[in-house]
Motif scaffolding. Structure first.
Motif, mmCIF file in Angstrom:
data_model
loop_
_atom_site.group_PDB
_atom_site.id
_atom_site.type_symbol
_atom_site.label_atom_id
_atom_site.label_comp_id
_atom_site.label_asym_id
_atom_site.label_seq_id
_atom_site.Cartn_x
_atom_site.Cartn_y
_atom_site.Cartn_z
ATOM 1 N N LEU A 78 0.833 -1.209 0.000
ATOM 2 C CA LEU A 78 0.000 0.000 0.000
ATOM 3 C C LEU A 78 0.868 1.258 0.000
ATOM 4 O O LEU A 78 0.653 2.179 -0.789
ATOM 5 N N ILE A 79 1.864 1.277 0.849
ATOM 6 C CA ILE A 79 2.755 2.438 0.927
ATOM 7 C C ILE A 79 3.671 2.501 -0.290
ATOM 8 O O ILE A 79 3.928 3.579 -0.846
ATOM 9 N N ALA A 80 4.152 1.350 -0.744
ATOM 10 C CA ALA A 80 5.050 1.311 -1.906
ATOM 11 C C ALA A 80 4.363 1.806 -3.171
ATOM 12 O O ALA A 80 5.035 2.272 -4.093
ATOM 13 N N ALA A 81 3.040 1.737 -3.239
ATOM 14 C CA ALA A 81 2.304 2.233 -4.410
ATOM 15 C C ALA A 81 2.509 3.730 -4.608
ATOM 16 O O ALA A 81 2.322 4.245 -5.719
ATOM 17 N N LEU A 82 2.919 4.423 -3.566
ATOM 18 C CA LEU A 82 3.204 5.856 -3.699
ATOM 19 C C LEU A 82 4.370 6.111 -4.649
ATOM 20 O O LEU A 82 4.409 7.145 -5.316
ATOM 21 N N MET A 83 5.315 5.177 -4.717
ATOM 22 C CA MET A 83 6.483 5.385 -5.583
ATOM 23 C C MET A 83 6.109 5.432 -7.067
ATOM 24 O O MET A 83 6.470 6.395 -7.741
ATOM 25 N N PRO A 84 5.384 4.446 -7.614
ATOM 26 C CA PRO A 84 5.027 4.583 -9.023
ATOM 27 C C PRO A 84 4.051 5.720 -9.290
ATOM 28 O O PRO A 84 4.049 6.295 -10.387
ATOM 29 N N LEU A 85 3.236 6.081 -8.298
ATOM 30 C CA LEU A 85 2.383 7.263 -8.480
ATOM 31 C C LEU A 85 3.250 8.513 -8.602
ATOM 32 O O LEU A 85 3.019 9.366 -9.463
ATOM 33 N N GLY A 86 4.262 8.616 -7.748
ATOM 34 C CA GLY A 86 5.205 9.728 -7.847
ATOM 35 C C GLY A 86 5.984 9.693 -9.146
ATOM 36 O O GLY A 86 6.221 10.729 -9.777
ATOM 37 N N ASP A 87 6.361 8.494 -9.581
ATOM 38 C CA ASP A 87 7.071 8.353 -10.851
ATOM 39 C C ASP A 87 6.219 8.840 -12.014
ATOM 40 O O ASP A 87 6.735 9.437 -12.967
ATOM 41 N N THR A 88 4.911 8.602 -11.940
ATOM 42 C CA THR A 88 3.992 9.106 -12.972
ATOM 43 C C THR A 88 4.126 10.617 -13.093
ATOM 44 O O THR A 88 4.274 11.166 -14.191
ATOM 45 N N LEU A 89 4.086 11.296 -11.960
ATOM 46 C CA LEU A 89 4.196 12.765 -11.960
ATOM 47 C C LEU A 89 5.570 13.231 -12.422
ATOM 48 O O LEU A 89 5.677 14.227 -13.152
ATOM 49 N N ILE A 90 6.598 12.531 -12.016
ATOM 50 C CA ILE A 90 7.962 12.907 -12.422
ATOM 51 C C ILE A 90 8.101 12.833 -13.931
ATOM 52 O O ILE A 90 8.625 13.754 -14.571
ATOM 53 N N VAL A 91 7.631 11.747 -14.524
ATOM 54 C CA VAL A 91 7.735 11.588 -15.975
ATOM 55 C C VAL A 91 6.950 12.692 -16.680
ATOM 56 O O VAL A 91 7.442 13.305 -17.636
ATOM 57 N N LEU A 92 5.749 12.979 -16.204
ATOM 58 C CA LEU A 92 4.937 14.032 -16.835
ATOM 59 C C LEU A 92 5.579 15.410 -16.699
ATOM 60 O O LEU A 92 5.550 16.211 -17.627
ATOM 61 N N ALA A 107 0.014 2.404 -14.244
ATOM 62 C CA ALA A 107 -0.464 1.017 -14.295
ATOM 63 C C ALA A 107 0.226 0.161 -13.225
ATOM 64 O O ALA A 107 -0.416 -0.695 -12.595
ATOM 65 N N THR A 108 1.501 0.410 -12.998
ATOM 66 C CA THR A 108 2.219 -0.304 -11.943
ATOM 67 C C THR A 108 1.608 0.001 -10.584
ATOM 68 O O THR A 108 1.418 -0.907 -9.767
ATOM 69 N N ALA A 109 1.296 1.265 -10.331
ATOM 70 C CA ALA A 109 0.676 1.638 -9.058
ATOM 71 C C ALA A 109 -0.647 0.896 -8.856
ATOM 72 O O ALA A 109 -0.934 0.409 -7.759
ATOM 73 N N VAL A 110 -1.430 0.785 -9.914
ATOM 74 C CA VAL A 110 -2.708 0.075 -9.824
ATOM 75 C C VAL A 110 -2.474 -1.396 -9.479
ATOM 76 O O VAL A 110 -3.147 -1.948 -8.596
ATOM 77 N N VAL A 111 -1.518 -2.028 -10.127
ATOM 78 C CA VAL A 111 -1.233 -3.445 -9.854
ATOM 79 C C VAL A 111 -0.720 -3.617 -8.420
ATOM 80 O O VAL A 111 -1.094 -4.575 -7.730
ATOM 81 N N VAL A 112 0.106 -2.700 -7.954
ATOM 82 C CA VAL A 112 0.608 -2.777 -6.579
ATOM 83 C C VAL A 112 -0.545 -2.612 -5.584
ATOM 84 O O VAL A 112 -0.606 -3.315 -4.558
ATOM 85 N N LEU A 113 -1.481 -1.729 -5.875
ATOM 86 C CA LEU A 113 -2.651 -1.567 -4.998
ATOM 87 C C LEU A 113 -3.530 -2.819 -5.019
ATOM 88 O O LEU A 113 -4.090 -3.202 -3.976
ATOM 89 N N ILE A 114 -3.651 -3.455 -6.159
ATOM 90 C CA ILE A 114 -4.398 -4.723 -6.235
ATOM 91 C C ILE A 114 -3.699 -5.777 -5.379
ATOM 92 O O ILE A 114 -4.349 -6.528 -4.639
ATOM 93 N N SER A 115 -2.381 -5.810 -5.454
ATOM 94 C CA SER A 115 -1.613 -6.744 -4.639
ATOM 95 C C SER A 115 -1.868 -6.492 -3.154
ATOM 96 O O SER A 115 -2.074 -7.433 -2.384
ATOM 97 N N ALA A 116 -1.853 -5.234 -2.754
ATOM 98 C CA ALA A 116 -2.124 -4.890 -1.357
ATOM 99 C C ALA A 116 -3.520 -5.366 -0.954
ATOM 100 O O ALA A 116 -3.705 -5.971 0.121
ATOM 101 N N ALA A 117 -4.506 -5.117 -1.794
ATOM 102 C CA ALA A 117 -5.889 -5.530 -1.479
ATOM 103 C C ALA A 117 -5.981 -7.046 -1.334
ATOM 104 O O ALA A 117 -6.659 -7.544 -0.414
ATOM 105 N N LEU A 118 -5.322 -7.785 -2.217
ATOM 106 C CA LEU A 118 -5.349 -9.247 -2.126
ATOM 107 C C LEU A 118 -4.694 -9.740 -0.831
ATOM 108 O O LEU A 118 -5.209 -10.661 -0.171
ATOM 109 N N LEU A 119 -3.580 -9.122 -0.460
ATOM 110 C CA LEU A 119 -2.915 -9.523 0.782
ATOM 111 C C LEU A 119 -3.755 -9.157 1.996
ATOM 112 O O LEU A 119 -3.824 -9.929 2.960
ATOM 113 N N PHE A 120 -4.406 -8.004 1.971
ATOM 114 C CA PHE A 120 -5.300 -7.620 3.083
ATOM 115 C C PHE A 120 -6.476 -8.591 3.201
ATOM 116 O O PHE A 120 -7.004 -8.811 4.286
#
Length: 122
Positions: A78-92, A107-120
């Motif tokens: 859940l917390i690690a998903a912040l990194m690809p979200l930040g990367d999205t903004l950096i690239v833009l 898309a990576t952030a979305v997959v990481v959030l799905i992973s978090a939801a599955l683990l929860f």
């Protein structure tokens, strides 16, 4: 079945982060181009920092799954998903394409959030 999918996805994502970190350490210019913002001359120190960060975070994610369990792994994801979200903004913000920003990083952030939801859910 859900347990195998949740752990499997989390392990694959953590290993992928280890791979990205290793790539930034071993081939920083190629890794930066793949990231979406090509490296400029003199950026090698920053690319090395990114490589070390990503490599270490992937290993931390794996260690949490192995030694603590699904809930700790879920919080990490859940917390690690912040990194690809930040990367999205950096690239833009730094001239990268929208395709790279959203097609890779968001898309990576979305997959990481799905992973978090599955683990929860375990």
């Amino acid at each position: 079945m859900l347990s195998a999918i949740a752990y499997g996805l989390a392990i694959v994502l953590d290993l992928f982060i280890v791979f990205i970190g290793a790539r930034f350490l071993l081939a920083p210019e190629a890794a930066a181009a793949g990231y979406g913002v090509p490296a400029q001359r003199g950026d090698s120190a920053y690319l090395t920092v990114k490589g070390g960060r990503d490599f270490s975070l992937g290993l931390i994610g794996l260690a949490l799954l192995a030694f603590v369990g699904a809930e700790a792994g879920a919080w990490f994801m859940l917390i690690a998903a912040l990194m690809p979200l930040g990367d999205t903004l950096i690239v833009l913000r730094h001239g990268g394409t929208k395709a790279t920003a959203f097609g890779i990083h968001f898309a990576t952030a979305v997959v990481v959030l799905i992973s978090a939801a599955l683990l929860f859910a375990l």
